[in-house]
Design an enzyme around this catalytic site. Structure first.
Site, PDB file in Angstrom:
ATOM      1  N   GLU A 152      44.967  34.785  42.280  1.00 27.41           N
ATOM      2  CA  GLU A 152      46.272  34.886  42.873  1.00 27.41           C
ATOM      3  C   GLU A 152      46.865  35.251  44.428  1.00 27.41           C
ATOM      4  O   GLU A 152      46.081  36.070  45.125  1.00 27.41           O
ATOM      5  CB  GLU A 152      46.564  36.309  42.703  1.00 27.41           C
ATOM      6  CG  GLU A 152      46.420  37.122  40.894  1.00 27.41           C
ATOM      7  CD  GLU A 152      47.251  38.433  40.996  1.00 27.41           C
ATOM      8  OE1 GLU A 152      47.916  38.933  40.407  1.00 27.41           O
ATOM      9  OE2 GLU A 152      46.133  39.460  41.436  1.00 27.41           O
ATOM     10  N   HIS A 191      41.823  43.433  44.251  1.00 22.29           N
ATOM     11  CA  HIS A 191      43.001  42.581  43.885  1.00 22.29           C
ATOM     12  C   HIS A 191      43.840  42.866  45.149  1.00 22.29           C
ATOM     13  O   HIS A 191      43.188  42.876  45.989  1.00 22.29           O
ATOM     14  CB  HIS A 191      44.580  43.854  43.310  1.00 22.29           C
ATOM     15  CG  HIS A 191      45.335  43.066  43.194  1.00 22.29           C
ATOM     16  ND1 HIS A 191      46.219  43.351  44.030  1.00 22.29           N
ATOM     17  CD2 HIS A 191      46.045  42.418  42.065  1.00 22.29           C
ATOM     18  CE1 HIS A 191      47.411  43.021  43.741  1.00 22.29           C
ATOM     19  NE2 HIS A 191      47.215  42.312  42.434  1.00 22.29           N
TER      20      HIS A 191
HETATM   21  P1  PGA Z   1      53.806  39.841  40.830  1.00 19.96           P
HETATM   22  O1  PGA Z   1      52.399  40.683  40.666  1.00 19.96           O
HETATM   23  O2  PGA Z   1      54.141  39.421  39.281  1.00 19.96           O
HETATM   24  O3  PGA Z   1      54.895  40.960  41.133  1.00 19.96           O
HETATM   25  O4  PGA Z   1      54.731  38.845  42.399  1.00 19.96           O
HETATM   26  C1  PGA Z   1      50.773  39.885  40.667  1.00 19.96           C
HETATM   27  C2  PGA Z   1      50.055  40.889  41.323  1.00 19.96           C
HETATM   28  O5  PGA Z   1      50.063  41.724  42.228  1.00 19.96           O
HETATM   29  O6  PGA Z   1      49.023  40.652  40.573  1.00 19.96           O
END
Ligand code: PGA
Length: 347
Positions: free
Chosen positions: A174, A102
């Site tokens: 992401e 992550h």
């Molecule tokens: P967020 O987080 O939707 O609050 O931006 C996404 C993540 O960190 O997976």
């Protein structure tokens, strides 16, 4: 029929009791979801809640079932790694999924691609569904090296993964700049384009089986943008943070996304194919790309075309999906031609 993926990472929020309450609500809500599609659904709480989370899902038995995941894992089975959690410990609790890499692990804890690779290999070896998160930083995006970064994270992160292990692999794209309270959500077009890059890279690494690895988008997904993201052809699911932490809000986000997905699917076959044919078939697919761009303009500026016309194209998202797959850009004259054609079609 395509499977759609939804998941949330609870980060360092929600204590044990809060996770239990959340899961009970979520599992009741899940049974209300109306879809013909298969859904894979996962929740990733903190380590201290994993055992109670497993108990709750065991007794609640929702449909679709809730998969419980861990936020991180040490690659080793045991050893002198104070503060770390091993794959055997997670297996003992019955945890089914492990998230690796992550953005907050990479950027706050300094984890490298090589470390993520070791974890991915270990996680797959221990039969966990393995969710590898990748994404470029804002700085990398501004240097126009996003694609290179994604390819590097995939090539290192997945080094040594075998074809047989692929059914347990999931990728979350992401972008770092899109995550969290100061994040700017990626546009659906941007996300879709990066998912395409990821898909191509997965095919390069694994050949044809790479095509089947699900790719989820994450980073400020919310109720406003979820539907437009999920209908993108290269987006297989949504990985949601803040907007998922209220069980009812997450439920509506999922239901709305599924509805949009299904409407889009229906529209795809009818309207989009008709439009392709009308515009001269696949040879002239570039025109379709522009067509979609124009439709967006129309939708944002309804005075350009009458309301009835817009209502007639309620399946217009299907056209977006088709158009987004083709990136050939034609000259301005084609754009205007397509716009006029479309206008005539609508009136
Ligand atoms: P967020 O987080 O939707 O609050 O931006 C996404 C993540 O960190 O997976």
């Amino acid at each position: 029929m395509k499977k759609i993926y939804f998941g949330t990472n609870l980060k360092m929020y929600k204590n044990n009791q809060e996770v239990k309450n959340y899961l009970i609500k979520i599992s009741n809500n899940l049974s209300k979801i109306n879809t013909k599609h298969k859904i894979e659904f996962f929740i990733i709480p903190s380590y201290t809640s994993l055992e109670s989370a497993m108990n709750i899902i065991h007794y609640q038995k929702s449909s679709p079932p809730i998969i419980i995941g861990a936020q991180n894992m040490n690659a080793n089975e045991k050893g002198q790694f104070t503060g770390e959690i091993s794959p055997l410990m997670l297996q003992e609790l019955g945890v089914q999924l492990v998230m690796i890499g992550h953005s907050e692990r990479r950027h706050l804890m300094g984890e490298t691609d090589q470390e993520e690779n070791q974890k991915v290999l270990s996680s797959l070896k221990h039969n966990f569904i393995t969710l590898l998160c990748i994404g470029e930083t804002l700085e990398q995006k501004n240097y126009h090296i996003s694609d290179e970064i994604l390819r590097m994270q995939l090539k290192i992160g997945l080094n040594g993964v075998s074809i047989e292990q692929l059914p347990n692999l999931r990728i979350a794209y992401e972008p770092v700049w899109a995550i969290g309270t100061s994040g700017i959500p990626a546009s659906a077009e941007y996300a879709n384009n990066k998912h395409q890059i990821i898909k191509e890279c997965l095919i390069e690494i694994f050949g044809k089986p790479g095509n089947d690895i699900p790719i989820l988008y994450g980073g400020s997904v919310n109720q406003e943008n979820a539907s437009n993201l999920i209908i993108q052809p290269y987006i297989d699911g949504l990985f949601v943070g803040r907007s998922a932490w209220d069980a009812d809000q997450f439920h509506s986000l999922i239901q709305e996304s599924i509805t949009a997905y299904e409407n889009n699917e229906n529209g795809y076959s009818e309207t989009a194919l008709l439009l392709i044919k009308y515009l001269g078939g696949k040879d002239n697919i570039g025109a379709l790309t522009h067509c979609a761009t124009r439709i967006r303009v129309i939708l944002k500026n309804e005075t350009k075309i009458d309301k009835i016309g817009i209502e007639k194209i309620n399946i217009v998202k299907g056209i977006f999906s088709v158009a987004n797959q083709f990136q050939i850009i034609f000259g301005k004259h084609i754009v205007d031609e397509v716009y006029l054609t479309l206008k005539n079609l609508l009136n």
